[in-house]
Design a protein around this motif. Structure first.
Motif, mmCIF file in Angstrom:
data_model
loop_
_atom_site.group_PDB
_atom_site.id
_atom_site.type_symbol
_atom_site.label_atom_id
_atom_site.label_comp_id
_atom_site.label_asym_id
_atom_site.label_seq_id
_atom_site.Cartn_x
_atom_site.Cartn_y
_atom_site.Cartn_z
ATOM 1 N N LYS A 71 0.818 -1.213 0.000
ATOM 2 C CA LYS A 71 0.000 0.000 0.000
ATOM 3 C C LYS A 71 0.852 1.263 0.000
ATOM 4 N N THR B 77 2.829 2.512 2.352
ATOM 5 C CA THR B 77 2.602 3.206 3.611
ATOM 6 C C THR B 77 3.911 3.252 4.383
ATOM 7 N N THR C 98 0.953 7.808 3.389
ATOM 8 C CA THR C 98 0.410 6.761 2.530
ATOM 9 C C THR C 98 0.224 7.271 1.104
ATOM 10 N N TYR D 79 0.785 11.808 -1.663
ATOM 11 C CA TYR D 79 0.660 10.980 -0.469
ATOM 12 C C TYR D 79 -0.213 11.718 0.546
#
Length: 149
Positions: free
Chosen positions: A58, A60, A81, A97
């Protein structure tokens, strides 16, 4: 066929690993302060001390560091993220992000930075820009912020 499938998995895994390392390095900004403003007036410096991939699928990243607002230092931890949808729709080819940085402490001037990080990669110098809203934990103060490299 199994060998080809395994090879593709390995290549993707290596690419993801190197991409994560590159993003970690970009956010750390060569261990130099990112500089900006809070409430369009007070000087803000931010240093990311640790950046590590939390979930590579993902994109992250778990971050630790501190903010310095005109000499007042506050440590934070947070999450950054990757936002695939906003990145896909970015006309300027930015990587976008979502960020949320929670400061340690419970005073009137401790709170949460929430907003976006945009990264524009280039051969000269990668550009990072963080912007959003800082809100204290009591929801009595809220200010726009930005900082960049």
């Amino acid at each position: 066929m199994k060998k080809l499938f395994f090879l593709l998995i390995m290549i993707f895994g290596i690419f993801t690993f190197f991409n994560a390392q590159e993003v970690e390095k970009l956010i750390k900004n060569n261990n130099e302060f990112l500089i900006g403003k809070i409430d369009n007036s007070a000087n803000l410096k931010v240093l990311f001390e640790t950046v590590s991939a939390e979930n590579q699928e993902k994109n992250t990243y778990k971050v630790f560091g501190f903010s310095d607002v005109e000499g007042t230092k506050a440590y934070f931890e947070g999450i950054i993220t990757f936002d695939a949808e906003k990145t896909k729709n970015s006309k300027d080819q930015f990587k976008i992000y979502y960020l949320k940085l929670s400061e340690k402490g419970n005073g009137k001037h401790n709170g949460i930075f929430s907003g976006e990080l945009t990264i524009k990669e280039s051969s000269d110098k990668n550009q990072l820009k963080f912007e959003g809203t800082w809100t204290n934990y009591g929801d009595t103060l809220s200010f726009p912020f930005y900082f960049n490299n």
